[in-house]
Design a protein around this motif. Sequence first.
Motif, PDB file in Angstrom:
ATOM      1  N   SER A 115      11.317   5.097   7.385  1.00 54.23           N
ATOM      2  CA  SER A 115      12.008   4.547   7.846  1.00 54.23           C
ATOM      3  C   SER A 115      13.588   4.052   6.756  1.00 54.23           C
ATOM      4  O   SER A 115      14.706   4.472   7.874  1.00 54.23           O
ATOM      5  N   GLU A 116      14.070   4.743   6.389  1.00 54.41           N
ATOM      6  CA  GLU A 116      15.076   4.459   5.708  1.00 54.41           C
ATOM      7  C   GLU A 116      16.102   5.734   5.300  1.00 54.41           C
ATOM      8  O   GLU A 116      17.089   5.809   5.678  1.00 54.41           O
ATOM      9  N   GLU A 117      15.327   7.142   6.124  1.00 57.88           N
ATOM     10  CA  GLU A 117      15.438   8.209   6.816  1.00 57.88           C
ATOM     11  C   GLU A 117      16.050   8.167   7.809  1.00 57.88           C
ATOM     12  O   GLU A 117      17.339   9.321   7.744  1.00 57.88           O
ATOM     13  N   GLY A 163      17.066   6.115   9.169  1.00 55.57           N
ATOM     14  CA  GLY A 163      17.878   4.986   8.997  1.00 55.57           C
ATOM     15  C   GLY A 163      17.621   3.523   9.917  1.00 55.57           C
ATOM     16  O   GLY A 163      18.717   3.009  11.109  1.00 55.57           O
ATOM     17  N   VAL A 164      16.664   3.576  10.042  1.00 54.28           N
ATOM     18  CA  VAL A 164      16.152   1.352  10.738  1.00 54.28           C
ATOM     19  C   VAL A 164      15.579   1.019   9.913  1.00 54.28           C
ATOM     20  O   VAL A 164      14.904   1.409   8.275  1.00 54.28           O
ATOM     21  N   ALA A 165      15.654  -0.102  10.050  1.00 53.93           N
ATOM     22  CA  ALA A 165      15.637  -0.691   8.728  1.00 53.93           C
ATOM     23  C   ALA A 165      13.931  -1.769   9.411  1.00 53.93           C
ATOM     24  O   ALA A 165      13.379  -2.242  10.065  1.00 53.93           O
ATOM     25  N   PRO A 166      13.289  -1.430   8.102  1.00 53.80           N
ATOM     26  CA  PRO A 166      12.048  -2.401   8.022  1.00 53.80           C
ATOM     27  C   PRO A 166      11.826  -3.839   7.759  1.00 53.80           C
ATOM     28  O   PRO A 166      12.546  -4.099   7.073  1.00 53.80           O
ATOM     29  N   VAL A 167      10.802  -4.069   8.647  1.00 55.80           N
ATOM     30  CA  VAL A 167      10.663  -6.041   7.293  1.00 55.80           C
ATOM     31  C   VAL A 167      10.466  -5.273   6.523  1.00 55.80           C
ATOM     32  O   VAL A 167      10.240  -4.717   5.430  1.00 55.80           O
ATOM     33  N   SER A 168      10.900  -7.062   5.803  1.00 57.46           N
ATOM     34  CA  SER A 168      10.411  -6.281   3.744  1.00 57.46           C
ATOM     35  C   SER A 168       9.269  -7.201   3.659  1.00 57.46           C
ATOM     36  O   SER A 168       8.545  -7.495   4.278  1.00 57.46           O
ATOM     37  N   THR A 169       8.906  -6.511   2.289  1.00 57.69           N
ATOM     38  CA  THR A 169       7.183  -6.477   1.424  1.00 57.69           C
ATOM     39  C   THR A 169       6.979  -8.266   2.077  1.00 57.69           C
ATOM     40  O   THR A 169       5.288  -8.217   2.748  1.00 57.69           O
ATOM     41  N   GLY A 170       8.162  -9.230   1.767  1.00 64.05           N
ATOM     42  CA  GLY A 170       7.305 -10.367   1.980  1.00 64.05           C
ATOM     43  C   GLY A 170       6.335 -10.628   2.816  1.00 64.05           C
ATOM     44  O   GLY A 170       5.486 -10.996   3.862  1.00 64.05           O
ATOM     45  N   THR A 171       7.429 -10.010   4.637  1.00 59.18           N
ATOM     46  CA  THR A 171       7.590 -10.501   5.896  1.00 59.18           C
ATOM     47  C   THR A 171       6.265  -9.547   6.230  1.00 59.18           C
ATOM     48  O   THR A 171       5.592 -10.318   6.840  1.00 59.18           O
ATOM     49  N   ASP A 222       0.850  -1.544  -0.260  1.00 55.88           N
ATOM     50  CA  ASP A 222      -0.071   0.175  -0.379  1.00 55.88           C
ATOM     51  C   ASP A 222       0.676   1.354   0.392  1.00 55.88           C
ATOM     52  O   ASP A 222       2.461   1.053   0.482  1.00 55.88           O
ATOM     53  N   GLU A 223       0.674   2.543  -0.089  1.00 59.75           N
ATOM     54  CA  GLU A 223       1.098   3.695  -0.676  1.00 59.75           C
ATOM     55  C   GLU A 223       1.529   4.122   0.967  1.00 59.75           C
ATOM     56  O   GLU A 223       2.746   4.462   0.486  1.00 59.75           O
ATOM     57  N   VAL A 224       0.454   3.931   1.846  1.00 59.45           N
ATOM     58  CA  VAL A 224       0.596   3.956   2.697  1.00 59.45           C
ATOM     59  C   VAL A 224       2.318   3.956   3.777  1.00 59.45           C
ATOM     60  O   VAL A 224       2.991   4.292   4.676  1.00 59.45           O
ATOM     61  N   ILE A 225       1.999   2.553   3.609  1.00 62.82           N
ATOM     62  CA  ILE A 225       3.414   1.214   3.774  1.00 62.82           C
ATOM     63  C   ILE A 225       3.953   1.763   2.867  1.00 62.82           C
ATOM     64  O   ILE A 225       5.636   1.590   3.987  1.00 62.82           O
ATOM     65  N   ALA A 226       4.477   2.169   1.669  1.00 59.70           N
ATOM     66  CA  ALA A 226       5.587   2.552   1.256  1.00 59.70           C
ATOM     67  C   ALA A 226       6.198   3.943   1.775  1.00 59.70           C
ATOM     68  O   ALA A 226       7.616   3.915   1.566  1.00 59.70           O
ATOM     69  N   GLY A 227       5.369   5.044   1.773  1.00 62.93           N
ATOM     70  CA  GLY A 227       5.915   6.207   2.820  1.00 62.93           C
ATOM     71  C   GLY A 227       6.593   5.783   3.752  1.00 62.93           C
ATOM     72  O   GLY A 227       7.620   6.180   3.902  1.00 62.93           O
ATOM     73  N   ALA A 228       6.276   4.639   4.869  1.00 65.28           N
ATOM     74  CA  ALA A 228       6.762   4.334   5.820  1.00 65.28           C
ATOM     75  C   ALA A 228       8.149   3.607   6.013  1.00 65.28           C
ATOM     76  O   ALA A 228       8.972   3.845   6.727  1.00 65.28           O
TER      77      ALA A 228
END
Length: 210
Positions: A29-31, A33-41, A19-25
């Motif tokens: 996260s990357e800005e 410097g925290v690593a989010p779970v992958s899309t598959g996860t 979803d585009e809100v999740i893609a925004g989050a």
Amino acid sequence: MSVDKAQSWVYAEELIEEDEVIAGARARSEELGVAPVSTGTGAVLRMLAATVGARSVAEIGTGAGVSGLWLLDGMPDDGVLTTIDIEGEYQRAARESFLDFNVRPARTRLISGRALDVVPRLADGAYDLVHVDGDPAEAPEVVEHAIRILRSGGILVVSRALAGDRVADPARRDDVTVTARELIRALRADERLTPALLTAGTGVVAAVKV
Ligand SMILES: C[S@@+](CC[C@H](N)C(=O)[O-])C[C@H]1O[C@@H](n2cnc3c(N)ncnc32)[C@H](O)[C@@H]1O
């Protein structure tokens, strides 16, 4: 590993669109410097939350909210996510993303603190699903509490279980890898659980509390 297998994993990760809100989050996260779970996860988390109709979910490691958004997406409309992180800045970003995702504030309980100070205070048997994605060094102790706070039939999910794909290589003996390897073995042998190791992201252990 065959080239086909690597391609299949990439295919699986990209199969379900974010979803585009999740893609925004994820971008936030990357800005930060925290690593989010992958899309598959994320897709696995959403599916597991939906499978048990999770009304009460606990998460260790909020980050900027990517995994929380996937979980909320799989939970019923009255489900509540309790999510813990030591970094207030990450949680502020997560709170914004939850609002952008039209999640009512009453559905999220963000607790700022050290996992091993907070999780021991959560009630026994009160959660349908617990997602462990905090400090990997603390994961074994956090998992012990996670099992305690899960109801029977609830699901434990440990993300990044293969420690960046190092666990399967016996030559890798650094502390994080050894801890992750021993945690997988302990979960496999734990008679309170019915576990499976899924290959989403860098490995997800999902286990039902029997
Ligand atoms: C891998 S990130 C979590 C990512 C998040 N689950 C997501 O998908 O967006 C790990 C998180 O654990 C938090 N963390 C690290 N050590 C912690 C501790 N001792 N107690 C609580 N949170 C901790 C970090 O601040 C970081 O946000």
